[in-house]
Design an enzyme around this catalytic site. Structure first.
Site, PDB file in Angstrom:
ATOM      1  N   HIS A   1      47.647  45.894  38.034  1.00  6.49           N
ATOM      2  CA  HIS A   1      46.349  46.356  38.519  1.00  6.49           C
ATOM      3  C   HIS A   1      46.489  47.756  39.090  1.00  6.49           C
ATOM      4  O   HIS A   1      47.143  47.937  40.113  1.00  6.49           O
ATOM      5  CB  HIS A   1      45.832  45.443  39.642  1.00  6.49           C
ATOM      6  CG  HIS A   1      45.215  44.201  39.141  1.00  6.49           C
ATOM      7  ND1 HIS A   1      43.863  44.049  39.005  1.00  6.49           N
ATOM      8  CD2 HIS A   1      45.777  43.061  38.727  1.00  6.49           C
ATOM      9  CE1 HIS A   1      43.619  42.851  38.525  1.00  6.49           C
ATOM     10  NE2 HIS A   1      44.761  42.224  38.350  1.00  6.49           N
TER      11      HIS A   1
ATOM     12  N   ASN B   1      46.269  31.741  29.060  1.00  6.17           N
ATOM     13  CA  ASN B   1      47.203  30.608  29.050  1.00  6.17           C
ATOM     14  C   ASN B   1      46.383  29.324  29.089  1.00  6.17           C
ATOM     15  O   ASN B   1      45.199  29.358  29.421  1.00  6.17           O
ATOM     16  CB  ASN B   1      48.111  30.671  30.295  1.00  6.17           C
ATOM     17  CG  ASN B   1      47.294  30.691  31.579  1.00  6.17           C
ATOM     18  OD1 ASN B   1      46.776  31.730  31.985  1.00  6.17           O
ATOM     19  ND2 ASN B   1      47.133  29.537  32.194  1.00  6.17           N
TER      20      ASN B   1
ATOM     21  N   HIS C   1      41.856  41.164  45.013  1.00  8.85           N
ATOM     22  CA  HIS C   1      41.695  39.706  44.993  1.00  8.85           C
ATOM     23  C   HIS C   1      41.686  39.156  46.414  1.00  8.85           C
ATOM     24  O   HIS C   1      42.353  39.682  47.296  1.00  8.85           O
ATOM     25  CB  HIS C   1      42.848  39.059  44.225  1.00  8.85           C
ATOM     26  CG  HIS C   1      42.901  39.423  42.784  1.00  8.85           C
ATOM     27  ND1 HIS C   1      43.496  40.575  42.349  1.00  8.85           N
ATOM     28  CD2 HIS C   1      42.411  38.790  41.688  1.00  8.85           C
ATOM     29  CE1 HIS C   1      43.377  40.636  41.028  1.00  8.85           C
ATOM     30  NE2 HIS C   1      42.725  39.576  40.611  1.00  8.85           N
TER      31      HIS C   1
ATOM     32  N   MET D   1      41.072  33.373  39.481  1.00  8.38           N
ATOM     33  CA  MET D   1      41.208  33.630  40.917  1.00  8.38           C
ATOM     34  C   MET D   1      40.348  34.816  41.357  1.00  8.38           C
ATOM     35  O   MET D   1      40.592  35.399  42.408  1.00  8.38           O
ATOM     36  CB  MET D   1      42.673  33.933  41.258  1.00  8.38           C
ATOM     37  CG  MET D   1      43.649  32.846  40.836  1.00  8.38           C
ATOM     38  SD  MET D   1      45.343  33.340  41.163  1.00  8.38           S
ATOM     39  CE  MET D   1      46.232  32.058  40.263  1.00  8.38           C
ATOM     40  N   SER D   2      39.386  35.197  40.528  1.00  7.61           N
ATOM     41  CA  SER D   2      38.626  36.408  40.870  1.00  7.61           C
ATOM     42  C   SER D   2      37.172  36.256  40.478  1.00  7.61           C
ATOM     43  O   SER D   2      36.690  35.154  40.271  1.00  7.61           O
ATOM     44  CB  SER D   2      39.240  37.603  40.124  1.00  7.61           C
ATOM     45  OG  SER D   2      39.009  37.477  38.743  1.00  7.61           O
TER      46      SER D   2
ATOM     47  N   ALA E   1      41.295  37.508  33.707  1.00  9.47           N
ATOM     48  CA  ALA E   1      42.229  36.623  33.014  1.00  9.47           C
ATOM     49  C   ALA E   1      41.951  35.223  33.543  1.00  9.47           C
ATOM     50  O   ALA E   1      41.657  35.054  34.730  1.00  9.47           O
ATOM     51  CB  ALA E   1      43.655  37.042  33.335  1.00  9.47           C
TER      52      ALA E   1
ATOM     53  N   TYR F   1      43.145  36.534  47.358  1.00  7.30           N
ATOM     54  CA  TYR F   1      44.472  36.018  47.744  1.00  7.30           C
ATOM     55  C   TYR F   1      45.403  37.101  48.277  1.00  7.30           C
ATOM     56  O   TYR F   1      46.458  36.814  48.829  1.00  7.30           O
ATOM     57  CB  TYR F   1      45.138  35.263  46.586  1.00  7.30           C
ATOM     58  CG  TYR F   1      45.415  36.088  45.347  1.00  7.30           C
ATOM     59  CD1 TYR F   1      46.384  37.094  45.328  1.00  7.30           C
ATOM     60  CD2 TYR F   1      44.710  35.853  44.174  1.00  7.30           C
ATOM     61  CE1 TYR F   1      46.632  37.838  44.199  1.00  7.30           C
ATOM     62  CE2 TYR F   1      44.948  36.594  43.034  1.00  7.30           C
ATOM     63  CZ  TYR F   1      45.910  37.584  43.052  1.00  7.30           C
ATOM     64  OH  TYR F   1      46.141  38.329  41.924  1.00  7.30           O
ATOM     65  N   GLU F   2      45.014  38.361  48.109  1.00  9.20           N
ATOM     66  CA  GLU F   2      45.861  39.435  48.652  1.00  9.20           C
ATOM     67  C   GLU F   2      45.744  39.505  50.172  1.00  9.20           C
ATOM     68  O   GLU F   2      46.475  40.245  50.822  1.00  9.20           O
ATOM     69  CB  GLU F   2      45.470  40.781  48.039  1.00  9.20           C
ATOM     70  CG  GLU F   2      45.844  40.887  46.575  1.00  9.20           C
ATOM     71  CD  GLU F   2      45.316  42.170  45.944  1.00  9.20           C
ATOM     72  OE1 GLU F   2      45.919  43.224  46.196  1.00  9.20           O
ATOM     73  OE2 GLU F   2      44.300  42.115  45.231  1.00  9.20           O
TER      74      GLU F   2
ATOM     75  N   HIS G   1      52.873  34.956  35.778  1.00 13.56           N
ATOM     76  CA  HIS G   1      52.012  36.139  35.718  1.00 13.56           C
ATOM     77  C   HIS G   1      52.386  37.005  34.514  1.00 13.56           C
ATOM     78  O   HIS G   1      51.536  37.654  33.906  1.00 13.56           O
ATOM     79  CB  HIS G   1      52.130  36.933  37.026  1.00 13.56           C
ATOM     80  CG  HIS G   1      51.205  38.110  37.096  1.00 13.56           C
ATOM     81  ND1 HIS G   1      49.842  37.987  37.058  1.00 13.56           N
ATOM     82  CD2 HIS G   1      51.458  39.451  37.165  1.00 13.56           C
ATOM     83  CE1 HIS G   1      49.294  39.185  37.115  1.00 13.56           C
ATOM     84  NE2 HIS G   1      50.246  40.084  37.171  1.00 13.56           N
TER      85      HIS G   1
ATOM     86  N   SER H   1      43.140  41.370  35.125  1.00 11.95           N
ATOM     87  CA  SER H   1      44.597  41.442  34.938  1.00 11.95           C
ATOM     88  C   SER H   1      44.965  41.802  33.509  1.00 11.95           C
ATOM     89  O   SER H   1      44.575  41.108  32.576  1.00 11.95           O
ATOM     90  CB  SER H   1      45.243  40.082  35.227  1.00 11.95           C
ATOM     91  OG  SER H   1      45.400  39.897  36.585  1.00 11.95           O
TER      92      SER H   1
HETATM   93  N1  HPA Z   1      44.711  29.611  36.736  1.00  9.12           N
HETATM   94  C1  HPA Z   1      44.084  30.445  37.591  1.00  9.12           C
HETATM   95  N2  HPA Z   1      43.959  31.739  37.376  1.00  9.12           N
HETATM   96  C2  HPA Z   1      44.454  32.243  36.222  1.00  9.12           C
HETATM   97  C3  HPA Z   1      45.112  31.429  35.287  1.00  9.12           C
HETATM   98  C4  HPA Z   1      45.242  30.036  35.548  1.00  9.12           C
HETATM   99  O1  HPA Z   1      45.802  29.240  34.761  1.00  9.12           O
HETATM  100  N3  HPA Z   1      45.500  32.242  34.262  1.00  9.12           N
HETATM  101  C5  HPA Z   1      45.079  33.492  34.576  1.00  9.12           C
HETATM  102  N4  HPA Z   1      44.439  33.500  35.760  1.00  9.12           N
END
Ligand code: HPA
Length: 278
Positions: free
Chosen positions: A64, A237, A86, A213-214, A116, A88-89, A249, A33
């Site tokens: 993306h 973050n 991903h 998440m990836s 990310a 989750y898509e 996001h 990301s």
């Molecule tokens: N959690 C999960 N996936 C992420 C995060 C997070 O805080 N930041 C970027 N991808």
């Protein structure tokens, strides 16, 4: 789907890609990301929209771009996945990892994955880069479930999953370029919701340093095919509860954008050094 159907799908994708590019990549890169711009810094020969490749899942996430980019970094043949898909898509986990089966068929020997991630380790700060030393798969799924082709290990060993010599190579590159790097364990769940504060405390207790998440689907396929893996997370973050702010996001892509220069410098040099190692 059986083994023959999987091989046929792969053959059809490879046939299409081979018609579009003559580049024979040995190193591949998956850009996470907000990190997709690195692809523009190489000598691009061919840029194939994944939407046009048979059997490729479509990326639907903002930030993306869905391309396979083929080209050279100082004569080193590369394949870059710009815009990963991903879990989750809504794609099957096998489809999420499909691109790595394609890489293996194209001759890729080393995969550099990036993503990310949220910082769980209290020492981490947004904008930090973390070398992934191991992962915890909390997807409750595995892309290797289902048919396996003969070139793949049925029960791949997770010893040295993130290749120790590549971890050292990335670490040394950071030292030489004066780019401070963290090291840590990546905890991966499906998303798309971010974690609750209680889940983040659980991740801490289980030994995770960052959450994402990836990455895990691609890495598992790579290991089954004997592709060596290195991983770099961009801590965009602090995970929920570590930070008192809500996350978005937008924040993830903004921080990824801020670290772009050091990320690109690091990845550029890491790839050149991997190339020299061959
Ligand atoms: N959690 C999960 N996936 C992420 C995060 C997070 O805080 N930041 C970027 N991808």
């Amino acid at each position: 789907m059986d083994e023959k159907a999987l091989q046929k799908k792969l053959d059809e994708s490879i046939d299409y890609i081979r018609k579009q590019t003559a580049v024979q990549p040995e190193i591949a890169l998956i850009l996470g990301s907000g990190l997709g711009d690195f692809a523009e810094t190489i000598d691009i020969e061919d840029k194939i929209p994944t939407a046009e490749i048979p059997h490729f899942p479509r990326s639907t996430v903002e930030g993306h771009k869905g391309y396979l980019v083929f080209g050279y970094l100082e004569k080193l043949p590369l394949m870059i996945v710009q815009g990963r898909t991903h879990y989750y898509e809504g794609h099957s986990i096998q489809d999420v990892g499909f691109v790595v089966r394609v890489m293996a068929e194209l001759g890729v020997k080393v995969l550099l994955v990036t993503n990310a991630a949220g910082g769980v380790n209290p020492r981490f700060r947004p904008g930090d880069l973390m070398i992934i030393v191991d992962h915890i798969n909390f997807l409750f799924n595995n892309p290797l479930i289902g048919p396996s082709i003969p070139e793949e290990a049925r029960w791949p060993d997770m010893y040295n999953c993130y290749d120790e010599s590549l971890v050292d190579l990335v670490e040394q590159t950071g030292i030489d370029l004066k780019i401070p790097l963290r090291k840590g364990v990546l905890f991966v769940s499906s998303g798309p919701s971010y974690e609750t504060a209680s889940e983040v405390r659980m991740v801490q207790r289980l030994g995770g340093d960052a959450v994402s998440m990836s990455t895990v689907p691609e890495v598992l396929i790579a290991r089954a095919r004997g592709i060596r893996v290195a991983g770099i997370s961009c801590i965009t973050n602090l995970a929920t509860g570590i930070s008192s702010q809500p996350l978005s996001h937008k924040e993830v892509t903004e921080i990824a954008n801020q670290v772009k220069d050091k990320f690109q410098k690091l990845v550029h040099e890491v790839i050149l050094r991997i190339g020299k190692q061959r």
